[in-house]
Scaffold this active site. Structure first.
Site, PDB file in Angstrom:
ATOM      1  N   ASP A  56       0.719  -1.150  -0.093  1.00 13.67           N
ATOM      2  CA  ASP A  56       0.063  -0.028  -0.092  1.00 13.67           C
ATOM      3  C   ASP A  56       0.888   1.165   0.266  1.00 13.67           C
ATOM      4  O   ASP A  56       1.744   1.475   0.978  1.00 13.67           O
ATOM      5  CB  ASP A  56      -0.945  -0.141   1.264  1.00 13.67           C
ATOM      6  CG  ASP A  56      -2.035   0.861   1.199  1.00 13.67           C
ATOM      7  OD1 ASP A  56      -1.922   1.852   0.323  1.00 13.67           O
ATOM      8  OD2 ASP A  56      -2.905   1.041   1.929  1.00 13.67           O
ATOM      9  N   ASP A  57       0.758   2.150  -1.169  1.00 13.56           N
ATOM     10  CA  ASP A  57       1.630   3.229  -1.052  1.00 13.56           C
ATOM     11  C   ASP A  57       3.090   3.077  -1.519  1.00 13.56           C
ATOM     12  O   ASP A  57       3.911   3.785  -1.280  1.00 13.56           O
ATOM     13  CB  ASP A  57       1.472   4.324   0.099  1.00 13.56           C
ATOM     14  CG  ASP A  57       0.051   5.065  -0.015  1.00 13.56           C
ATOM     15  OD1 ASP A  57      -0.591   4.668  -1.090  1.00 13.56           O
ATOM     16  OD2 ASP A  57       0.006   5.940   0.737  1.00 13.56           O
ATOM     17  N   CYS A 108      -5.638   3.526  -3.838  1.00 14.54           N
ATOM     18  CA  CYS A 108      -6.033   2.277  -3.255  1.00 14.54           C
ATOM     19  C   CYS A 108      -7.414   1.660  -3.515  1.00 14.54           C
ATOM     20  O   CYS A 108      -7.318   0.352  -3.800  1.00 14.54           O
ATOM     21  CB  CYS A 108      -5.892   2.555  -1.545  1.00 14.54           C
ATOM     22  SG  CYS A 108      -6.797   3.938  -1.072  1.00 14.54           S
ATOM     23  N   ARG A 114      -7.784  -2.175  -5.316  1.00 12.38           N
ATOM     24  CA  ARG A 114      -8.475  -3.273  -4.783  1.00 12.38           C
ATOM     25  C   ARG A 114      -9.947  -3.806  -5.543  1.00 12.38           C
ATOM     26  O   ARG A 114      -9.755  -5.080  -5.591  1.00 12.38           O
ATOM     27  CB  ARG A 114      -8.776  -2.758  -3.503  1.00 12.38           C
ATOM     28  CG  ARG A 114      -7.430  -3.010  -2.297  1.00 12.38           C
ATOM     29  CD  ARG A 114      -7.658  -2.235  -1.041  1.00 12.38           C
ATOM     30  NE  ARG A 114      -6.602  -2.341  -0.366  1.00 12.38           N
ATOM     31  CZ  ARG A 114      -5.308  -1.665  -0.455  1.00 12.38           C
ATOM     32  NH1 ARG A 114      -5.077  -0.856  -1.390  1.00 12.38           N
ATOM     33  NH2 ARG A 114      -4.349  -1.901   0.230  1.00 12.38           N
ATOM     34  N   LYS A 170      -5.849  -5.284   4.735  1.00  9.55           N
ATOM     35  CA  LYS A 170      -6.688  -4.247   4.402  1.00  9.55           C
ATOM     36  C   LYS A 170      -7.714  -4.662   3.263  1.00  9.55           C
ATOM     37  O   LYS A 170      -7.262  -4.901   2.228  1.00  9.55           O
ATOM     38  CB  LYS A 170      -5.776  -3.021   4.159  1.00  9.55           C
ATOM     39  CG  LYS A 170      -6.317  -1.638   3.509  1.00  9.55           C
ATOM     40  CD  LYS A 170      -5.454  -0.409   3.161  1.00  9.55           C
ATOM     41  CE  LYS A 170      -6.178   0.682   2.659  1.00  9.55           C
ATOM     42  NZ  LYS A 170      -5.398   1.808   2.323  1.00  9.55           N
ATOM     43  N   HIS A 221     -11.024  -2.500   2.306  1.00  8.89           N
ATOM     44  CA  HIS A 221     -11.325  -1.026   1.719  1.00  8.89           C
ATOM     45  C   HIS A 221     -12.004  -1.027   0.455  1.00  8.89           C
ATOM     46  O   HIS A 221     -11.704  -0.328  -0.329  1.00  8.89           O
ATOM     47  CB  HIS A 221      -9.788  -0.363   1.635  1.00  8.89           C
ATOM     48  CG  HIS A 221     -10.055   1.328   1.810  1.00  8.89           C
ATOM     49  ND1 HIS A 221      -9.035   2.005   1.440  1.00  8.89           N
ATOM     50  CD2 HIS A 221     -10.878   1.945   2.150  1.00  8.89           C
ATOM     51  CE1 HIS A 221      -9.417   3.331   1.656  1.00  8.89           C
ATOM     52  NE2 HIS A 221     -10.528   3.366   2.142  1.00  8.89           N
ATOM     53  N   HIS A 276       1.731   2.557   4.077  1.00  8.15           N
ATOM     54  CA  HIS A 276       0.717   3.734   4.177  1.00  8.15           C
ATOM     55  C   HIS A 276       0.882   4.262   5.355  1.00  8.15           C
ATOM     56  O   HIS A 276       0.905   3.726   6.430  1.00  8.15           O
ATOM     57  CB  HIS A 276      -0.782   3.015   3.957  1.00  8.15           C
ATOM     58  CG  HIS A 276      -1.645   4.036   3.608  1.00  8.15           C
ATOM     59  ND1 HIS A 276      -2.248   4.935   4.575  1.00  8.15           N
ATOM     60  CD2 HIS A 276      -2.408   4.468   2.262  1.00  8.15           C
ATOM     61  CE1 HIS A 276      -3.070   5.861   4.177  1.00  8.15           C
ATOM     62  NE2 HIS A 276      -3.197   5.322   2.538  1.00  8.15           N
ATOM     63  N   ASP A 330      -0.445  -0.838  -4.712  1.00  8.12           N
ATOM     64  CA  ASP A 330      -1.614  -0.430  -5.253  1.00  8.12           C
ATOM     65  C   ASP A 330      -1.705   0.758  -6.033  1.00  8.12           C
ATOM     66  O   ASP A 330      -2.707   1.400  -6.634  1.00  8.12           O
ATOM     67  CB  ASP A 330      -2.610  -0.302  -4.229  1.00  8.12           C
ATOM     68  CG  ASP A 330      -2.300   0.733  -2.984  1.00  8.12           C
ATOM     69  OD1 ASP A 330      -1.095   1.258  -2.929  1.00  8.12           O
ATOM     70  OD2 ASP A 330      -2.966   1.149  -2.027  1.00  8.12           O
ATOM     71  N   ASN A 331      -0.496   1.705  -5.817  1.00  8.31           N
ATOM     72  CA  ASN A 331      -0.357   2.920  -6.382  1.00  8.31           C
ATOM     73  C   ASN A 331       1.127   3.340  -6.222  1.00  8.31           C
ATOM     74  O   ASN A 331       1.780   2.572  -5.633  1.00  8.31           O
ATOM     75  CB  ASN A 331      -1.190   4.029  -5.879  1.00  8.31           C
ATOM     76  CG  ASN A 331      -1.479   4.192  -4.354  1.00  8.31           C
ATOM     77  OD1 ASN A 331      -2.510   3.796  -3.824  1.00  8.31           O
ATOM     78  ND2 ASN A 331      -0.261   4.632  -3.730  1.00  8.31           N
ATOM     79  N   LYS A 361       0.993   9.003  -6.597  1.00  4.04           N
ATOM     80  CA  LYS A 361      -0.539   8.454  -6.363  1.00  4.04           C
ATOM     81  C   LYS A 361      -1.449   9.520  -6.470  1.00  4.04           C
ATOM     82  O   LYS A 361      -1.224  10.683  -6.537  1.00  4.04           O
ATOM     83  CB  LYS A 361      -0.464   8.207  -4.768  1.00  4.04           C
ATOM     84  CG  LYS A 361      -2.040   7.864  -4.099  1.00  4.04           C
ATOM     85  CD  LYS A 361      -1.648   7.611  -2.847  1.00  4.04           C
ATOM     86  CE  LYS A 361      -3.043   7.103  -2.005  1.00  4.04           C
ATOM     87  NZ  LYS A 361      -2.821   7.333  -0.618  1.00  4.04           N
TER      88      LYS A 361
END
Length: 535
Positions: free
Chosen positions: A32-33, A70, A74, A129, A131, A218, A324-325, A367
């Site tokens: 994540d991130d 994010c 997902r 996570k 989300h 993240h 994710d990004n 992002k």
């Protein structure tokens, strides 16, 4: 004759069992991130030996893409259709039935990887996570996952964190429950429970599919002091020098073409040398905390691999690691550095725009954005029994996207993607199986790859990429010669540009995308930066 028929049937039955047992186990790990340049094997100075080893003994994708954010990533990963089609065209706000692409939750005209892989005999599990609609009642446990330990939206690392909530198989449990390890750290917790669920699959003699969705790295960035101390002081060199060093390492690794120029650093970013000593120390500490979080993420991957080897299933397990990004520049150059002890469970640390420049090396932006920095991800594939040894450590340059994961899992598991599910019509797959790329064969992608997020948009068709921020005119780049997006060919290639614009507009309407009423131009002043680059 009857005796031979029985023998034949028994033989076929035995072969069928053997075939079924050869279905590989599958683990999809989502960071994540995490920026394109944040792993050692993608140019970073942060030690990530476990992920580096997976890359050395597997395949690295150089052109793996996410959706720039994010929730949409997902949704796309879980369903194999674009996020708008799955009902999450932006984030978690529900705009109502008249806006089906913006309901903030997975819809019922899409199926999840768990719902599909269940039908192929897999034991399906999820940790980490979620989300994709928890607040609307959409849980892993009611979208096909047989086992799950999930956080609704992330935002914590420790059990006493401000946003710490965990749900076991759909039911919230106390953070100090005896079902959880004592004094847990979320990065380790997701892996620990992933292995517990794998034990259940092994006990049931089923192949398993684990979706392991980390909330690292993240914000709010938090890590043990002993890990942060390993990196403190190493970033006093500043973001310009770090970015240059990562770029040079990427060339040395063979990850990027040396002809791709490093874009000038965002002119909105404060020059490191203009900072005071106190500011430099603060920014150094922020990056040290970020590095510690990534270091622990890598350690958890090592724990996962060790657990798989201990159970004798590593060689027959496909591991796909992506992010994710791109790196996160929120909330701007200042980042965040809050709390009595930054890095502990009550603090809030964001690395900010300067360090995000280094995280996304060698690309533009971060992002939220559809220039390469916002949508490019590390992509590591490990499968000892399925990837030929001759491919170990190789780079795979064919473009791949998060939308391809469902098609890949269907291919790997011998599953059938449905046209209807539980009484609902299901949208056709948008992605393409990446399995041929494991052995160096063509993916045979039939359609371009598309992006839209917050009005930022792009299409990639073969080597050509058409891209624009919400505030910009379309630009056209040859990603083979200029993936760092410095030489706009929109005016010089009018036929190609016109064709891609038409394809994009058709897709935009088809998936139900809508205009976005805000801009984030302050993140990146492209016009000013490109003037600085001499374009």
């Amino acid at each position: 004759m009857k005796k031979y028929s029985i023998i034949l049937l028994l033989t076929l039955f035995t072969l069928n069992i053997a075939f079924a047992q050869k279905k590989p186990n599958i683990i999809v790990i989502l960071a994540d991130d995490l920026g394109y340049a944040d792993l050692g094997c993608y140019g970073s100075e942060i030690p990530t030996p476990n992920l580096d080893k997976l890359a050395q003994n597997g395949v690295r994708l150089t052109n793996f893409y996410n959706t720039a954010r994010c929730c949409p990533t997902r949704a796309t990963l879980l369903t194999g259709v674009y996020a708008h089609q799955a009902g999450i065209g932006h984030m978690m706000d529900d705009k109502g039935a008249e806006h089906p692409a913006y309901r903030g939750q997975l819809n019922r005209n899409s199926v999840t990887i768990a719902e599909v892989m269940n039908t192929a005999g897999y034991f399906t599990a999820m940790t980490g996570k979620w989300h994709v609609g928890h607040q609307h009642g959409v849980y892993p446990s009611n979208r096909g996952f047989q086992r799950s330990l999930h956080a609704p939206v992330g935002g914590f690392y420790y059990p006493d964190g401000k946003n710490a909530k965990v749900f076991l198989n759909g039911a919230e449990i106390p953070n100090d429950s005896d079902k959880l390890p004592k004094s847990w750290y979320s990065t380790d917790l997701w892996t620990d429970y992933g292995l517990r669920f794998i034990d259940e699959a092994i006990g049931e003699k089923k192949p398993f599919m684990l979706y392991l969705a980390h909330n690292a790295p993240h914000f709010p960035l938090q890590a043990a002091e002993e890990d942060i101390a390993k990196f403190r002081g190493k970033y006093l060199k500043g973001w310009e020098k770090l970015r240059q060093e990562r770029y040079e390492k990427q060339i040395k690794l063979g990850l990027i073409d040396p002809s791709w120029k490093l874009p000038p650093i965002n002119p909105n970013v404060t020059k490191w040398e203009s900072l005071s000593d106190a500011e430099k120390k603060r920014y150094d500490d922020m990056m040290a905390i970020y590095a510690a979080v990534i270091y622990r993420l890598d350690k958890s991957v090592g724990d996962l691999v060790a657990g798989l080897k201990k159970r004798g299933v590593f060689d027959d397990t496909v591991i796909l690691f992506v992010s994710d990004n791109g790196g996160n520049a929120e909330p701007g150059i200042e980042g965040k550095y809050e709390g009595d002890k930054p890095g502990d469970s009550q603090s809030a640390v964001f690395i900010g725009q300067g360090w995000a420049e280094a995280a996304c090396t060698p690309f533009w932006a971060y992002k939220h954005h559809t220039h390469e920095g916002g949508i490019s991800s590390p992509g590591i594939i490990s499968w000892p029994n399925g990837i030929p040894a001759a491919r170990n450590g190789k780079f795979e340059k064919q473009p791949a996207h998060i939308v391809d994961i469902m098609a890949t899992l269907v291919d790997l598991g011998g599953a059938k993607y449905p046209t209807t599910f539980e009484g609902n019509n299901i949208q056709p797959l948008e992605g393409t199986s990446l399995k041929p790329a494991f052995t160096g064969k063509p993916i045979n992608r039939k359609n371009p790859i598309f992006w839209e997020h917050e009005g930022n948009r792009a299409i990639r068709d073969g080597k050509w990429k058409l891209v624009a921020e919400k505030t910009e005119k379309w630009q056209l780049y040859d990603t083979e010669k200029d993936r760092t997006e410095l030489d706009d060919q929109f005016e010089r290639q009018p036929e190609i540009a016109k064709k891609l614009v038409a394809k994009y507009e058709e897709w935009y309407k088809r998936v139900g995308a809508e205009e976005y009423d805000k801009t984030f131009k302050w993140f990146y002043d492209y016009d000013k930066a490109k003037q600085q680059a001499g374009n």
